[in-house]
Design a protein around this motif. Structure first.
Motif, PDB file in Angstrom:
ATOM      1  N   ALA A 133     -54.474  72.450 -28.896  1.00 13.79           N
ATOM      2  CA  ALA A 133     -55.570  72.407 -27.921  1.00 13.79           C
ATOM      3  C   ALA A 133     -56.178  71.206 -27.465  1.00 13.79           C
ATOM      4  O   ALA A 133     -56.411  71.197 -26.366  1.00 13.79           O
ATOM      5  N   ARG A 134     -56.166  70.374 -28.286  1.00 17.67           N
ATOM      6  CA  ARG A 134     -56.514  68.923 -27.992  1.00 17.67           C
ATOM      7  C   ARG A 134     -55.367  68.454 -26.951  1.00 17.67           C
ATOM      8  O   ARG A 134     -55.858  67.721 -25.930  1.00 17.67           O
ATOM      9  N   LYS A 135     -54.069  68.500 -27.341  1.00 18.51           N
ATOM     10  CA  LYS A 135     -53.278  67.980 -26.312  1.00 18.51           C
ATOM     11  C   LYS A 135     -53.172  68.632 -25.048  1.00 18.51           C
ATOM     12  O   LYS A 135     -53.091  67.836 -24.042  1.00 18.51           O
ATOM     13  N   THR A 136     -53.663  69.712 -25.074  1.00 17.73           N
ATOM     14  CA  THR A 136     -53.655  70.409 -23.712  1.00 17.73           C
ATOM     15  C   THR A 136     -54.991  69.874 -22.783  1.00 17.73           C
ATOM     16  O   THR A 136     -54.519  69.360 -21.652  1.00 17.73           O
ATOM     17  N   ASP A 137     -56.115  69.731 -23.547  1.00 13.87           N
ATOM     18  CA  ASP A 137     -57.163  68.976 -22.967  1.00 13.87           C
ATOM     19  C   ASP A 137     -57.009  67.526 -22.642  1.00 13.87           C
ATOM     20  O   ASP A 137     -57.547  67.004 -21.813  1.00 13.87           O
ATOM     21  N   TRP A 138     -56.293  66.849 -23.489  1.00  5.45           N
ATOM     22  CA  TRP A 138     -55.939  65.612 -23.384  1.00  5.45           C
ATOM     23  C   TRP A 138     -54.970  65.490 -22.040  1.00  5.45           C
ATOM     24  O   TRP A 138     -55.412  64.269 -21.364  1.00  5.45           O
TER      25      TRP A 138
END
Length: 259
Positions: free
Chosen positions: A95-100
């Motif tokens: 989820a962090r990578k997607t938002d990043w």
């Protein structure tokens, strides 16, 4: 005396209140150089995997542990994260990578609309904000390490001893009255306060020597004062200059509070 110091702190806060209000009303325009661009519009960095877990699970942990303090609750959640299987942690990391990725695109678009002058202004604003944050963290660390409080000036001592009895309906009014009273004192009347300030300076130097020795034992030589900082000056000249400096600062704050 403790109560007087607390009131003095409140007075200082009130002195800055007007300036903060002015910044709140006009700060955004100043930060955006009058063109609607502000650092507040800069895309926010996405949360890390751990902070996503913390944010998502905090309500449930709070409901199950209503008696816990915030610090205890965070420690409990941190322990739960540590024990979380890698496969479940990966969900938060994905989820962090997607938002990043979204953040990177939004940041590029944000920077593209800035003029060179705006980019420079916002960079300087960020530098000041980070410097202020570092200063706060450094002061907090000194408090944790038990660094001795700096010596008070004669004017500071005069204010703390007379604040409660001074005239004025507000802390600012009291401080103004005390400032005027201090200026009217003769040198002989100021002498007892200046002597107390000198005694406090001796206290500070003795406590600092012990504290610095402790810091050396802890391997924190970076916190030790340089020889230049420890060099002794003429006590009378030092205290006179310090009292004058505090008077000037108080006068400046009072003037700004009246504007």
């Amino acid at each position: 005396m403790a109560a007087a110091l607390a009131l003095l702190g409140r007075a200082a806060a009130l002195l800055g209140g007007g300036r903060r209000l002015l910044r709140a009303c006009g700060g955004s325009a100043e930060r955006g150089l009058g063109r609607g661009i502000s650092s507040e519009e800069r895309p926010k960095r996405p949360l890390t995997a751990y902070f996503r877990f913390l944010k998502e699970n905090r309500p449930a942990f709070r409901q199950k542990n209503p008696e816990m303090s915030n610090m205890e609750l965070v420690k409990k959640i941190a322990g739960a994260w540590k024990e979380l299987p890698a496969s479940q942690k990966q969900v938060y990391e994905d989820a962090r990578k997607t938002d990043w990725q979204k953040y990177s695109e939004q940041l590029a678009a944000y920077k593209a609309q800035l003029t060179p002058a705006q980019a420079a202004a916002l960079k300087e604003e960020r530098r000041k904000r980070l410097a202020k944050r570092r200063s706060f963290r450094a002061k907090r660390e000194m408090t944790v390490l038990g660094k001795p409080k700096r010596p008070r000036s004669g004017f500071n001592i005069f204010v703390s001893e007379n604040f409660q009895e001074s005239e004025g309906v507000s802390p600012v009014a009291k401080l103004k009255q005390l400032f005027d009273s201090w200026r009217k004192l003769s040198n002989s009347q100021k002498q007892p306060y200046l002597q107390l300030a000198e005694d406090d300076k001796v206290r500070y130097e003795n406590e600092m020597k012990s504290w610095e020795a402790k810091m050396v034992e802890l391997g924190r030589e970076d916190l030790i004062r340089s020889r230049k900082q420890r060099s002794k000056k003429n006590p009378a000249e030092t205290e006179t200059a310090k009292a004058s400096s505090h008077e000037s600062k108080a006068k400046s704050k009072l003037k700004k509070s009246e504007e």
